[in-house]
Design a protein around this motif. Structure first.
Motif, short mmCIF file in Angstrom:
data_model
loop_
_atom_site.label_atom_id
_atom_site.label_comp_id
_atom_site.label_asym_id
_atom_site.label_seq_id
_atom_site.Cartn_x
_atom_site.Cartn_y
_atom_site.Cartn_z
N ASN A 36 59.65 22.10 64.12
CA ASN A 36 58.39 21.16 64.57
C ASN A 36 58.19 20.74 66.14
O ASN A 36 59.57 21.16 66.62
CB ASN A 36 58.59 19.90 63.58
CG ASN A 36 59.66 19.15 63.40
OD1 ASN A 36 59.91 18.40 64.28
ND2 ASN A 36 60.36 18.33 62.28
N VAL A 37 57.18 20.23 66.55
CA VAL A 37 57.44 19.35 67.85
C VAL A 37 58.56 18.45 68.13
O VAL A 37 59.35 18.33 69.88
CB VAL A 37 55.69 19.40 67.95
CG1 VAL A 37 55.80 18.90 69.28
CG2 VAL A 37 54.78 20.39 68.13
N SER A 38 58.71 17.45 67.96
CA SER A 38 59.14 16.45 68.13
C SER A 38 61.08 17.19 68.25
O SER A 38 61.24 16.64 68.75
CB SER A 38 59.25 15.34 67.08
OG SER A 38 59.98 15.78 65.77
N ASP A 39 61.13 17.94 67.11
CA ASP A 39 62.56 18.74 67.83
C ASP A 39 62.57 19.35 68.03
O ASP A 39 63.75 19.75 68.99
CB ASP A 39 63.05 19.15 65.84
CG ASP A 39 63.18 18.29 64.91
OD1 ASP A 39 63.33 17.05 65.22
OD2 ASP A 39 62.83 19.18 63.47
N ILE A 41 61.35 18.90 71.15
CA ILE A 41 61.11 18.41 72.69
C ILE A 41 63.03 18.00 72.43
O ILE A 41 62.95 17.35 73.23
CB ILE A 41 60.16 17.28 72.19
CG1 ILE A 41 58.38 18.49 71.80
CG2 ILE A 41 60.67 16.28 73.09
CD1 ILE A 41 57.90 17.09 72.11
N SER A 42 63.17 17.31 71.26
CA SER A 42 64.51 16.58 71.59
C SER A 42 65.73 17.23 72.25
O SER A 42 66.78 17.34 72.55
CB SER A 42 65.00 16.62 69.88
OG SER A 42 66.37 15.62 69.92
N SER A 58 64.97 18.09 76.04
CA SER A 58 65.86 17.13 76.77
C SER A 58 67.11 16.82 76.82
O SER A 58 67.23 16.26 77.12
CB SER A 58 65.01 15.33 75.61
OG SER A 58 63.49 15.31 75.59
#
Length: 231
Positions: A70-73, A75-76, A79
């Motif tokens: 998923n998008v948040s993962d 990005i994590s 990062s």
């Protein structure tokens, strides 16, 4: 644009295109990834395996299907990789750094006054400056000084908070001085800042002990002479 941003995080163009396809379309086979993204069929499995190894994609089933995190993962993960790379840069570059690299720095344009402002505001004990003329842009910065400030210039009294000394000048010379500013500052006996403003702006900062000592040898007799003259 999104592909270019992903590439800036270390993904290849094909990896970025495959990841965009998976995020936008959901679960896909390698063949479907190839058709949607335009990645050659001969390259798509290598691309997907690379994304798997980077932890950005999951695979399952037969025939094998792929699904992006998923998008948040995503990005994590990206990062974390960026932070790890920054830490490596900080650690490894500091090993290469030598005194000679930082002894002399040249500033041009707007950075001249920006650096002067930084040096003035960070000075703790004393600022000494000898200049031909102090333009208002420089005077405004010098007024920010919170430590002892000693100035010698054709218009040193323009900086009200300074111990100021003005050298005698003929009117013709005074008019020509207003067209340019050149001189040198010493900050806390730790840095010199040579400045030249005449349409263009350029400055040279040095942290070399030899340059600082030489500058003091030149400036201190001038200051002592001006003090005796004003007594």
């Amino acid at each position: 644009m999104l592909v270019e941003v992903l590439k800036s995080f270390g993904l290849s163009e094909y990896e970025a295109k495959a990841l965009v396809a998976l995020v936008s379309k959901g679960t896909l086979t390698a063949k479907e990834v190839s058709e949607i993204s335009g990645i050659p069929r001969t390259s798509v499995y290598d691309v997907m395996n690379s994304l798997l190894s980077k932890g950005l994609v999951e695979s399952f089933g037969k025939p094998k299907r792929f699904k992006a995190l998923n998008v948040s993962d995503i990005i994590s993960v990206l990062s974390r990789r960026v932070n790890e790379n920054i830490e490596i840069l900080r650690r490894e570059l500091s090993k290469l750094e030598t005194e000679e690299i930082d002894v002399i720095r040249v500033y041009r344009g707007e950075m001249v006054l920006e650096k002067l402002r930084e040096l003035v505001e960070s000075a703790k004990r004393e600022i000494v400056g000898v200049l031909s003329y102090i333009p208002e842009s420089v005077a405004e910065i010098l007024r920010r000084a919170t430590c002892r400030l000693i100035l010698i210039s054709s218009n040193a009294r323009a900086v009200e908070n300074a111990e100021s000394y003005e050298f005698e000048k003929k009117e013709e010379v005074a008019r020509s001085f207003k067209n340019f500013c050149h001189g040198i500052f010493i900050f806390d006996d730790e840095r010199t800042f040579s400045i030249f403003i005449n349409g263009t702006q350029i400055a040279i900062m040095s942290e070399s002990p030899a340059v600082i000592e030489f500058s003091k040898m030149v400036m201190i007799p001038v200051i002592e002479f001006m003090r005796r003259k004003n007594d």
